[in-house]
Write a protein that holds these residues in place. Structure first.
Motif, mmCIF file in Angstrom:
data_model
loop_
_atom_site.group_PDB
_atom_site.id
_atom_site.type_symbol
_atom_site.label_atom_id
_atom_site.label_comp_id
_atom_site.label_asym_id
_atom_site.label_seq_id
_atom_site.Cartn_x
_atom_site.Cartn_y
_atom_site.Cartn_z
ATOM 1 N N VAL A 166 20.579 37.280 1.853
ATOM 2 C CA VAL A 166 19.401 38.118 2.114
ATOM 3 C C VAL A 166 19.637 38.999 3.332
ATOM 4 O O VAL A 166 19.338 40.195 3.320
ATOM 5 N N TRP A 167 20.193 38.427 4.391
ATOM 6 C CA TRP A 167 20.490 39.201 5.601
ATOM 7 C C TRP A 167 21.436 40.358 5.289
ATOM 8 O O TRP A 167 21.214 41.490 5.705
ATOM 9 N N ALA A 168 22.496 40.064 4.542
ATOM 10 C CA ALA A 168 23.477 41.105 4.209
ATOM 11 C C ALA A 168 22.862 42.177 3.323
ATOM 12 O O ALA A 168 23.088 43.372 3.528
ATOM 13 N N GLU A 169 22.068 41.776 2.342
ATOM 14 C CA GLU A 169 21.451 42.744 1.433
ATOM 15 C C GLU A 169 20.447 43.643 2.150
ATOM 16 O O GLU A 169 20.282 44.800 1.794
ATOM 17 N N GLN A 170 19.775 43.114 3.168
ATOM 18 C CA GLN A 170 18.816 43.915 3.936
ATOM 19 C C GLN A 170 19.513 44.907 4.844
ATOM 20 O O GLN A 170 18.899 45.863 5.292
ATOM 21 N N GLY A 171 20.765 44.671 5.135
ATOM 22 C CA GLY A 171 21.499 45.500 6.084
ATOM 23 C C GLY A 171 21.589 44.770 7.393
ATOM 24 O O GLY A 171 20.582 44.283 7.921
ATOM 25 N N ALA A 172 22.799 44.635 7.881
ATOM 26 C CA ALA A 172 23.061 43.815 9.065
ATOM 27 C C ALA A 172 22.280 44.255 10.290
ATOM 28 O O ALA A 172 22.038 43.463 11.185
ATOM 29 N N GLY A 173 21.851 45.504 10.353
ATOM 30 C CA GLY A 173 21.116 45.983 11.515
ATOM 31 C C GLY A 173 19.658 45.574 11.532
ATOM 32 O O GLY A 173 18.939 45.873 12.472
ATOM 33 N N ARG A 174 19.203 44.880 10.504
ATOM 34 C CA ARG A 174 17.787 44.529 10.390
ATOM 35 C C ARG A 174 17.560 43.045 10.651
ATOM 36 O O ARG A 174 17.147 42.316 9.775
ATOM 37 N N GLY A 175 17.837 42.606 11.857
ATOM 38 C CA GLY A 175 17.644 41.209 12.202
ATOM 39 C C GLY A 175 18.955 40.457 12.221
ATOM 40 O O GLY A 175 20.032 41.023 12.080
ATOM 41 N N THR A 176 18.826 39.152 12.382
ATOM 42 C CA THR A 176 20.012 38.295 12.443
ATOM 43 C C THR A 176 19.958 37.271 11.321
ATOM 44 O O THR A 176 18.877 36.893 10.861
ATOM 45 N N PRO A 177 21.112 36.771 10.908
ATOM 46 C CA PRO A 177 21.084 35.713 9.900
ATOM 47 C C PRO A 177 20.416 34.443 10.427
ATOM 48 O O PRO A 177 19.828 33.687 9.664
ATOM 49 N N GLU A 178 20.465 34.237 11.725
ATOM 50 C CA GLU A 178 19.816 33.061 12.306
ATOM 51 C C GLU A 178 18.305 33.113 12.089
ATOM 52 O O GLU A 178 17.685 32.111 11.703
ATOM 53 N N THR A 179 17.707 34.270 12.296
ATOM 54 C CA THR A 179 16.267 34.427 12.083
ATOM 55 C C THR A 179 15.905 34.190 10.626
ATOM 56 O O THR A 179 14.926 33.502 10.311
ATOM 57 N N VAL A 180 16.707 34.739 9.720
ATOM 58 C CA VAL A 180 16.455 34.550 8.292
ATOM 59 C C VAL A 180 16.589 33.071 7.934
ATOM 60 O O VAL A 180 15.768 32.526 7.187
ATOM 61 N N LEU A 181 17.600 32.401 8.474
ATOM 62 C CA LEU A 181 17.792 30.980 8.187
ATOM 63 C C LEU A 181 16.634 30.148 8.727
ATOM 64 O O LEU A 181 16.138 29.249 8.046
ATOM 65 N N LEU A 182 16.202 30.415 9.934
ATOM 66 C CA LEU A 182 15.090 29.644 10.498
ATOM 67 C C LEU A 182 13.846 29.779 9.630
ATOM 68 O O LEU A 182 13.123 28.800 9.408
ATOM 69 N N ASP A 183 13.588 30.973 9.114
ATOM 70 C CA ASP A 183 12.469 31.164 8.182
ATOM 71 C C ASP A 183 12.689 30.344 6.917
ATOM 72 O O ASP A 183 11.760 29.707 6.411
ATOM 73 N N ALA A 184 13.908 30.362 6.395
ATOM 74 C CA ALA A 184 14.222 29.610 5.177
ATOM 75 C C ALA A 184 14.062 28.114 5.397
ATOM 76 O O ALA A 184 13.529 27.403 4.539
ATOM 77 N N LEU A 185 14.524 27.633 6.549
ATOM 78 C CA LEU A 185 14.397 26.196 6.831
ATOM 79 C C LEU A 185 12.932 25.787 6.931
ATOM 80 O O LEU A 185 12.573 24.658 6.588
ATOM 81 N N GLY A 186 12.089 26.716 7.373
ATOM 82 C CA GLY A 186 10.657 26.442 7.430
ATOM 83 C C GLY A 186 10.053 26.199 6.058
ATOM 84 O O GLY A 186 9.038 25.507 5.925
ATOM 85 N N THR A 187 10.671 26.739 5.016
ATOM 86 C CA THR A 187 10.145 26.544 3.665
ATOM 87 C C THR A 187 10.490 25.166 3.099
ATOM 88 O O THR A 187 9.973 24.774 2.066
ATOM 89 N N ILE A 188 11.343 24.445 3.793
ATOM 90 C CA ILE A 188 11.752 23.116 3.312
ATOM 91 C C ILE A 188 10.853 22.038 3.927
ATOM 92 O O ILE A 188 11.109 20.853 3.794
ATOM 93 N N HIS A 189 9.770 22.424 4.564
ATOM 94 C CA HIS A 189 8.914 21.463 5.259
ATOM 95 C C HIS A 189 8.382 20.357 4.335
ATOM 96 O O HIS A 189 8.067 19.269 4.785
ATOM 97 N N ASP A 190 8.307 20.620 3.040
ATOM 98 C CA ASP A 190 7.840 19.597 2.094
ATOM 99 C C ASP A 190 8.896 18.549 1.824
ATOM 100 O O ASP A 190 8.643 17.567 1.137
ATOM 101 N N LEU A 191 10.098 18.759 2.346
ATOM 102 C CA LEU A 191 11.175 17.788 2.210
ATOM 103 C C LEU A 191 11.560 17.282 3.599
ATOM 104 O O LEU A 191 12.638 17.565 4.084
ATOM 105 N N PRO A 192 10.686 16.570 4.255
ATOM 106 C CA PRO A 192 11.010 16.117 5.612
ATOM 107 C C PRO A 192 12.246 15.238 5.620
ATOM 108 O O PRO A 192 12.516 14.521 4.671
ATOM 109 N N TRP A 193 12.994 15.299 6.700
ATOM 110 C CA TRP A 193 14.235 14.532 6.819
ATOM 111 C C TRP A 193 13.933 13.041 6.862
ATOM 112 O O TRP A 193 14.625 12.242 6.258
ATOM 113 N N GLY A 194 12.909 12.663 7.562
ATOM 114 C CA GLY A 194 12.606 11.249 7.745
ATOM 115 C C GLY A 194 12.211 10.549 6.462
ATOM 116 O O GLY A 194 11.826 11.170 5.478
ATOM 117 N N VAL A 195 12.310 9.249 6.502
ATOM 118 C CA VAL A 195 12.014 8.418 5.336
ATOM 119 C C VAL A 195 10.515 8.350 5.114
ATOM 120 O O VAL A 195 9.725 8.310 5.980
#
Length: 195
Positions: A166-195
């Motif tokens: 997604v970062w590459a398709e948007q163009g590298a000058g439009r944010g960082t892959p870290e920001t995109v990843l942090l947003d993506a990781l936020g979508t996994i909140h329904d799968l908490p790591w803990g038991v």
């Protein structure tokens, strides 16, 4: 492109020169229409020089991220039974932190023009499987059951690889892959790591 300074001795930047030549040719001729010989001729280095840096044409695209994935897998293994969600997320963020535009980013952005769609799907799948397995193994070592660990591994690996695309398709000058990843990781909140 200029050639090497001395016969048999490639320039110090041969890796970058080869990657640049490969990307130019992929754009001009398509991935399938470009051979290793074409790349080395454009870069002005020998065929053996190519194989000093890369194992295949595909490796030109993936070598940068592969090094980062390998470091992440080592970090996951080092966690032992102490793996947790925060540690896992930090390891994953390190994969993309400071990631600069490179041949993979160019290929992701220009996949159709380079004739790389099928190649990228296949090669992304290989990286996804490796990363997913390493994450799942860390989750299992921390006491999570196998099915949940496999789901966590797959979801987190998908977040990393999808974020880069997604970062590459948007163009590298439009944010960082870290920001995109942090947003993506936020979508996994329904799968908490803990038991």
């Amino acid at each position: 492109m200029s050639s090497t300074g001395r016969a048999g001795r490639p320039k110090a930047s041969s890796r970058e020169t080869l990657a640049e030549a490969a990307c130019e040719l992929f754009l001009e001729r398509g991935y399938d229409g470009t051979s290793v010989a074409d790349i080395t001729q454009r870069a002005g280095v020998s065929r053996s020089s190519f194989f000093n840096y890369f194992t295949s044409k595909s490796d030109v695209l993936w070598s940068g991220i592969d090094e980062r994935i390998e470091q992440a897998l080592d970090s996951f293994q080092a966690l032992g039974d102490g793996a947790g969600g925060d540690a896992a997320r930090e390891i994953l963020v390190r994969i993309v932190r400071g990631f600069e535009p490179d041949p993979l980013a160019l290929a992701l952005r220009n996949a159709t023009a380079m004739g790389l769609r099928e190649e990228l799907v296949r090669d992304t799948g290989l990286r996804h499987a490796r990363l997913s397995s390493g994450i799942a193994d860390a989750a299992i070592a921390s006491g999570i059951d196998v099915i949940r660990a496999d789901i966590l591994g797959s979801a987190h690996a998908t977040a990393v690889l999808s974020s880069l695309r997604v970062w590459a398709e948007q163009g590298a000058g439009r944010g960082t892959p870290e920001t995109v990843l942090l947003d993506a990781l936020g979508t996994i909140h329904d799968l908490p790591w803990g038991v």
